[in-house]
Structures are given as structure tokens and as C-alpha cells.
Design a protein around this motif. Structure first.
Motif, mmCIF file in Angstrom:
data_model
loop_
_atom_site.group_PDB
_atom_site.id
_atom_site.type_symbol
_atom_site.label_atom_id
_atom_site.label_comp_id
_atom_site.label_asym_id
_atom_site.label_seq_id
_atom_site.Cartn_x
_atom_site.Cartn_y
_atom_site.Cartn_z
ATOM 1 N N THR A 40 0.926 -1.305 0.174
ATOM 2 C CA THR A 40 0.055 -0.022 0.175
ATOM 3 C C THR A 40 1.027 1.141 0.058
ATOM 4 O O THR A 40 0.607 2.129 -0.798
ATOM 5 C CB THR A 40 -0.981 -0.180 1.283
ATOM 6 O OG1 THR A 40 -1.683 -1.226 1.207
ATOM 7 C CG2 THR A 40 -1.795 1.188 1.128
ATOM 8 N N GLU A 53 0.012 -3.369 -8.100
ATOM 9 C CA GLU A 53 -1.371 -3.037 -7.510
ATOM 10 C C GLU A 53 -2.219 -4.697 -7.833
ATOM 11 O O GLU A 53 -3.027 -4.988 -7.021
ATOM 12 C CB GLU A 53 -2.140 -2.202 -8.788
ATOM 13 C CG GLU A 53 -3.457 -1.908 -8.696
ATOM 14 C CD GLU A 53 -4.419 -1.068 -9.589
ATOM 15 O OE1 GLU A 53 -5.346 -0.610 -9.448
ATOM 16 O OE2 GLU A 53 -3.405 -0.702 -10.500
ATOM 17 N N ARG A 54 -1.770 -5.464 -8.926
ATOM 18 C CA ARG A 54 -2.442 -6.688 -9.125
ATOM 19 C C ARG A 54 -1.961 -7.713 -7.754
ATOM 20 O O ARG A 54 -2.622 -8.650 -7.277
ATOM 21 C CB ARG A 54 -1.877 -7.329 -10.227
ATOM 22 C CG ARG A 54 -2.490 -8.734 -10.445
ATOM 23 C CD ARG A 54 -2.182 -9.283 -11.930
ATOM 24 N NE ARG A 54 -2.682 -10.560 -12.192
ATOM 25 C CZ ARG A 54 -2.200 -11.771 -11.804
ATOM 26 N NH1 ARG A 54 -1.170 -11.843 -10.970
ATOM 27 N NH2 ARG A 54 -2.892 -12.843 -12.179
ATOM 28 N N LYS A 57 -4.089 -6.634 -4.654
ATOM 29 C CA LYS A 57 -5.403 -7.123 -4.959
ATOM 30 C C LYS A 57 -5.494 -8.670 -4.597
ATOM 31 O O LYS A 57 -6.364 -9.212 -4.015
ATOM 32 C CB LYS A 57 -5.947 -6.860 -6.230
ATOM 33 C CG LYS A 57 -6.312 -5.203 -6.760
ATOM 34 C CD LYS A 57 -7.035 -5.188 -7.979
ATOM 35 C CE LYS A 57 -7.089 -3.750 -8.238
ATOM 36 N NZ LYS A 57 -7.487 -3.651 -9.614
ATOM 37 N N VAL A 60 -5.113 -9.298 -0.954
ATOM 38 C CA VAL A 60 -6.488 -8.910 -0.260
ATOM 39 C C VAL A 60 -7.532 -9.760 -0.464
ATOM 40 O O VAL A 60 -8.370 -10.097 0.224
ATOM 41 C CB VAL A 60 -6.858 -7.234 -0.458
ATOM 42 C CG1 VAL A 60 -8.272 -6.910 0.010
ATOM 43 C CG2 VAL A 60 -5.840 -6.375 0.136
#
Length: 60
Positions: A40, A53-54, A57, A60
Motif C-alpha cells: 500500500t 496493484e495486482r 489485490k 486482499v
């Protein structure tokens, strides 16, 4: 970010049932939380980094 084995042992000691406890849910959640926080922070300064970013994701 790459955690070395000493850092992982410290995390497992603090949140797990012992320094060799790598499979308990508490230890795994602590490890994932540290990775998510790092990714983050990275994305805040590198907002065009789609690979990170992938990965975030997926965690999470």
C-alpha cells in the motif's frame, strides 16, 4: 519487499505460538498484514505500478 528469515522469525514469535510456528492463522495474518501495508505504501508513491496493484489485490 523481501523479509529475511530473522524478520519472519520475529513475526512468528510475536504473533504465532512460537518461533517455528509458521502455519497458524495468527502468524499468517500478521505476515499478510505486513505485506499489505508495504504494498500500500509503495502504491501511494508509484500509482502506475500495475504489477504491484495486482499483487495487492490478490493478497486482499
Amino acid at each position: 519487499m523481501h523479509l529475511n528469515s530473522d524478520e519472519k522469525v520475529e513475526i512468528f514469535e510475536k504473533y504465532g505460538k512460537g518461533k517455528t510456528d509458521t502455519g497458524s492463522p495468527e502468524a499468517q495474518i500478521a505476515l499478510f498484514s505486513i505485506r499489505i501495508a508495504h504494498l500500500t505504501q509503495h502504491l501511494k508513491s508509484n500509482h502506475k505500478d500495475h504489477t504491484t496493484e495486482r499483487a495487492l489485490k490478490m493478497l486482499v
